[in-house]
Design a protein around this motif. Structure first.
Motif, PDB file in Angstrom:
ATOM      1  N   THR A   1       2.319   1.785  -3.448  1.00 10.05           N
ATOM      2  CA  THR A   1       1.348   2.249  -4.449  1.00 10.05           C
ATOM      3  C   THR A   1       0.802   3.618  -4.119  1.00 10.05           C
ATOM      4  O   THR A   1       0.058   4.206  -4.913  1.00 10.05           O
TER       5      THR A   1
ATOM      6  N   ASP B   1       0.829  -1.207   0.000  1.00  6.99           N
ATOM      7  CA  ASP B   1       0.000   0.000   0.000  1.00  6.99           C
ATOM      8  C   ASP B   1       0.862   1.255   0.000  1.00  6.99           C
ATOM      9  O   ASP B   1       0.551   2.256  -0.680  1.00  6.99           O
TER      10      ASP B   1
ATOM     11  N   THR C   1      -1.301   4.475  -1.731  1.00  5.06           N
ATOM     12  CA  THR C   1      -2.680   4.500  -1.274  1.00  5.06           C
ATOM     13  C   THR C   1      -2.784   4.986   0.134  1.00  5.06           C
ATOM     14  O   THR C   1      -3.872   5.341   0.598  1.00  5.06           O
ATOM     15  N   ILE C   2      -1.665   5.050   0.872  1.00  6.60           N
ATOM     16  CA  ILE C   2      -1.679   5.514   2.258  1.00  6.60           C
ATOM     17  C   ILE C   2      -0.899   6.828   2.289  1.00  6.60           C
ATOM     18  O   ILE C   2       0.251   6.889   1.833  1.00  6.60           O
TER      19      ILE C   2
END
Length: 229
Positions: free
Chosen positions: A206, A203, A208-209
């Motif tokens: 990518t 994550d 996403t966090i």
């Protein structure tokens, strides 16, 4: 039919006119008496002749009987002598046969006694051998029994030792199984934690966090004695 004496005494005749008897009846009666007495005299002579011949026959018979008796005495004497001689010969043969039978019986008895003695000796020897074999068999059986008892005791001790070792091995195996289960549970927990950490890393990579919103997940994992936290 011959005249009987009482008929002669009681005979009666018819009387004639002049007081005499009937001549014809008297003559006929006397003729009958003559014939009867002539026949009687003839019979008496015949009987006397028969008696004479019988006497001669009796004399001849007596002589023949005397000769027969003499011959009989001679025959009896000869038969008695022959019988005595035959009896003597039979007695001698019987004595010889009895002596031979007695000798044969004594020989047979001696042979039987000797054979019986041999049989008794053989039977005694066989009994002694049988008694010795029986004693040997008893000793061998006692040895087998002692060996079997010792072997049974040894096998029992070995079985007890093996059972004790098996029980100890079973307890050790159970302990190891419990340790293995604990290690598997710990490894499973570490694997789940590693999966979560890998997902977090993915994550982060990518994007996403965002920074500051990660919260506790942004903290780096630290290693402890129990595994990764």
């Amino acid at each position: 039919m011959p005249l009987l004496p009482e008929e002669i005494t009681s005979q009666s005749f018819r009387r004639q006119r002049w007081g005499g008897y009937d001549r014809g009846q008297v003559d006929a009666f006397l003729q009958c008496v003559q014939l009867d007495y002539a026949a009687a005299i003839h019979r008496i002579g015949a009987v006397a002749e028969d008696r004479s011949r019988s006497a001669a026959s009796w004399d001849e018979l007596a002589r023949e009987l005397a000769a027969i008796a003499s011959d009989g005495h001679d025959a009896v004497r000869k038969a008695r002598d022959d019988a005595e001689a035959e009896a003597t010969a039979i007695r001698q043969r019987a004595e010889h046969a009895a002596a031979a039978m007695l000798e044969h019986a004594e020989q047979a008895a001696a042979a039987t006694t000797h054979q019986a003695e041999q049989l008794r000796s053989a039977a005694q020897q066989y009994a002694d051998n049988a008694s010795k074999r029986l004693d040997d068999a008893r000793q061998h059986a006692q040895q087998i029994e002692d060996h079997a008892r010792h072997r049974a005791d040894t096998l029992r001790r070995d079985a007890d030792d093996r059972r004790a070792r098996l029980e100890a091995a079973e307890r050790n195996l159970l302990d190891r199984l419990r340790e293995t289960n604990g290690a598997i549970n710990t490894l499973r927990s570490q694997t789940e934690l590693a999966d979560q950490l890998q997902a977090l890393i993915n994550d982060v990579q990518t994007g996403t966090i965002t920074t500051g919103s990660a919260g506790p997940a942004s903290e780096e994992p630290t290693a402890t004695n129990g595994g990764v936290h």
